[in-house]
Scaffold this active site. Structure first.
Site, PDB file in Angstrom:
ATOM      1  N   HIS A 115       0.820  -1.217   0.000  1.00 32.55           N
ATOM      2  CA  HIS A 115       0.000   0.000   0.000  1.00 32.55           C
ATOM      3  C   HIS A 115       0.856   1.272   0.000  1.00 32.55           C
ATOM      4  CE1 HIS A 115       0.398  -0.101   4.527  1.00 32.55           C
ATOM      5  NE2 HIS A 115       0.431   1.210   4.344  1.00 32.55           N
ATOM      6  N   ASP A 146       0.164  -7.685   1.720  1.00 33.39           N
ATOM      7  CA  ASP A 146       0.539  -6.267   1.683  1.00 33.39           C
ATOM      8  C   ASP A 146       2.056  -6.096   1.658  1.00 33.39           C
ATOM      9  OD1 ASP A 146       0.129  -3.568   1.488  1.00 33.39           O
ATOM     10  OD2 ASP A 146      -0.197  -3.250   3.637  1.00 33.39           O
ATOM     11  N   ASN A 179       5.306   4.782   9.175  1.00 36.50           N
ATOM     12  CA  ASN A 179       6.075   3.608   9.594  1.00 36.50           C
ATOM     13  C   ASN A 179       5.767   2.394   8.708  1.00 36.50           C
ATOM     14  OD1 ASN A 179       6.149   4.688  12.875  1.00 36.50           O
ATOM     15  ND2 ASN A 179       7.937   3.691  11.975  1.00 36.50           N
ATOM     16  N   SER A 180       4.711   2.464   7.922  1.00 37.44           N
ATOM     17  CA  SER A 180       4.302   1.325   7.103  1.00 37.44           C
ATOM     18  C   SER A 180       5.450   0.847   6.226  1.00 37.44           C
ATOM     19  CB  SER A 180       3.111   1.706   6.217  1.00 37.44           C
ATOM     20  OG  SER A 180       1.955   1.913   6.982  1.00 37.44           O
ATOM     21  N   LEU A 196      -5.885 -26.019  -3.470  1.00 36.64           N
ATOM     22  CA  LEU A 196      -6.507 -27.325  -3.297  1.00 36.64           C
ATOM     23  C   LEU A 196      -7.793 -27.445  -4.094  1.00 36.64           C
ATOM     24  CD1 LEU A 196      -6.306 -30.031  -1.824  1.00 36.64           C
ATOM     25  CD2 LEU A 196      -7.482 -28.981   0.124  1.00 36.64           C
TER      26      LEU A 196
END
Length: 481
Positions: free
Chosen positions: A114, A144, A216-217, A272
């Site tokens: 993001h 993310d 801080n992301s 699966l």
């Protein structure tokens, strides 16, 4: 024989000396558990942490729409006011800030998806103040995570991933990044919780009280060995600022994603090919051989690896590739972390007995589920009330009205007694009952027969497969008054 007073005094001195030594040792241990300073560690790992600035071109404004009526004498005034900063309808460039960290000396950088999503330009700023442009190698929206690459004439300082599974609640951690665009910053805290799930299928977050804010992301969460155990991703806050509840994607998840992005430029997760739900406590009595509320129950098997391996709706997956399956979340992670094309053994519970099936996994990103065709039942116009449910066979008209696939068979719930156990279980008008006791329903008589069989067998509940808006789920409906 009495002990001389002199000996008692000597004993007290020895005892007090030993106690003092124990207290000193305890203080020494406490000092080691809580470092006096994180400065040495921060100095060591700071060169590997980066600030990320992205810029994106967005469409400009087109004039005073919705502000004043067209032709108004104030139209020119408002247009001049809007054009002052945005140059009218010209495209405008906006910027955003985030964090990241270098994982190799040749310039691979990890951050959040993001942070860079939709960016036209990405600029990496290093601790030294040096700036380099970056290109996107690959991204994964599910976790993310994004992998970037910069070109440098000299080797770059980098950090290694640690084993997030060894992180314990209470361990010290430090977060680094670019909070609120203020530049390089360090915050310390502890691991507050493990294995947090937020919204994704592959979520495995470390919760920490180390201060994490906007900007801080994408930054790293370090353990005391200077290893990355998480990627700072999200916060829980009523005001947008840190309140001590931050989340970092566990490094063991990130490592697998980064490896695939480096090799393929995309993720390649195992598939699966089943729809599943958790096993509930009230299903234990309704299913032969089920002893605990564990495993993942198959609600639908479209065309794919599972169908080819012989899996059926109603099977309970007990183990996958040699590991026990606790619940749906655990199975999804196990399958997703298994390489595409691998043949795995899957143990299922069916008709009271376990069976081992061999499944060759497909690729989740390419999977296209195709509903299996079903025999069309004969129309049966009458309604009937059973166990608090008013049901009628599924007709072509009802299929069209409810948006049900043409191959689906079953009974449509037209009404639910609000005082019934069925209502408590969440059954509602419009639900379609497709199976009872893991056998297909084609008529009301079929449902009555399944109820009679369950009562004769001494069962307290009946297992129903219910579809709502096309999504299947199992419900254990009580047969007791």
């Amino acid at each position: 024989m009495a002990v001389p007073r002199q000996n008692l005094a000597q004993f007290r001195v020895i005892w007090l000396s030993a106690l003092a030594m124990m207290l000193l040792l305890a203080q020494s241990i406490a000092a080691q558990a809580r470092p006096e300073s994180f400065a040495d560690l921060a100095e060591k790992i700071s060169p590997s942490v980066v600030n990320i600035t992205t810029s994106t071109v967005v469409a400009g404004r087109t004039g005073p729409q919705g502000v004043v009526p067209e032709g108004s004498p104030f139209e020119d005034f408002f247009r001049e006011f809007q054009d002052r900063d945005g140059d009218g309808d010209r495209p405008r460039r906006t910027s955003a800030l985030g964090s990241g960290f270098v994982i190799s000396e040749d310039g691979y950088v990890v951050t959040n998806n993001h942070v860079i999503e939709g960016a036209d330009e990405i600029l990496i700023e290093f601790y030294s103040g040096r700036e380099l442009p970056a290109k996107v190698i690959g991204t994964d929206k599910n976790t993310d995570i994004a992998l970037l690459k910069v070109e440098s004439d000299e080797p770059l300082a980098f950090v290694n991933f640690g084993d997030s599974d060894t992180s314990r609640v209470g361990d010290w951690v430090i977060a680094m990044g670019n909070p609120l665009g203020q530049g390089f910053s360090v915050s310390a805290g502890i691991v507050s919780a493990r294995n947090r799930a937020l919204s994704g299928s592959y979520d495995d977050y470390i919760q920490t009280d180390a201060a994490i804010n906007r900007g801080n992301s994408g930054g790293p969460l370090f353990n005391m060995n200077g290893e990355v155990v998480g990627v700072n991703t999200a916060i829980l806050s009523p005001n947008g600022g840190s309140i001590g509840i931050g989340f970092s994607m566990a490094s063991n998840v990130v490592k697998k994603v980064v490896t695939q992005l480096q090799e393929f430029g995309e993720t390649r997760r195992g598939w699966l090919g089943v729809r599943i739900q958790n096993v509930s406590e009230d299903m234990i009595d309704a299913i032969d051989g089920l002893e605990t509320a564990s495993g993942a129950m198959i609600t639908d098997v479209p065309e794919g690896p599972a169908m080819e391996a012989g899996m059926q709706s109603g099977d309970i997956i007990m183990s996958f590739d040699g590991k026990e399956v606790a619940d749906v979340r655990g199975l999804v992670k196990q399958v997703g972390n298994t390489e595409v094309g691998k043949a795995v053994r899957v143990v299922v519970l069916r008709d009271g007995k376990t069976q081992t099936l061999k499944v060759t996994l497909g690729r989740r990103e390419e999977a296209e589920a195709v509903p299996a065709s079903q025999p069309v039942p004969q129309d049966e116009p009458q309604e009937k009330e059973i166990l608090g449910l008013t049901v009628i066979p599924l007709t072509e008209e009802l299929r069209e009205e409810l948006g049900v696939d043409s191959g689906t068979t079953g009974l449509v719930v037209t009404n639910v007694d609000e005082a019934s156990k069925a209502f408590e279980k969440g059954l509602r008008a419009g639900d379609v009952l497709t199976e009872a006791s893991q056998q297909k329903l084609l008529s009301v008589t079929d449902l009555e027969d399944r109820i009679s069989e369950a009562v004769e067998a001494g069962r307290k509940s009946l297992l129903l497969l219910v579809r709502r808006a096309g999504e299947p789920r199992f419900v254990a409906l009580s047969l007791e008054d």
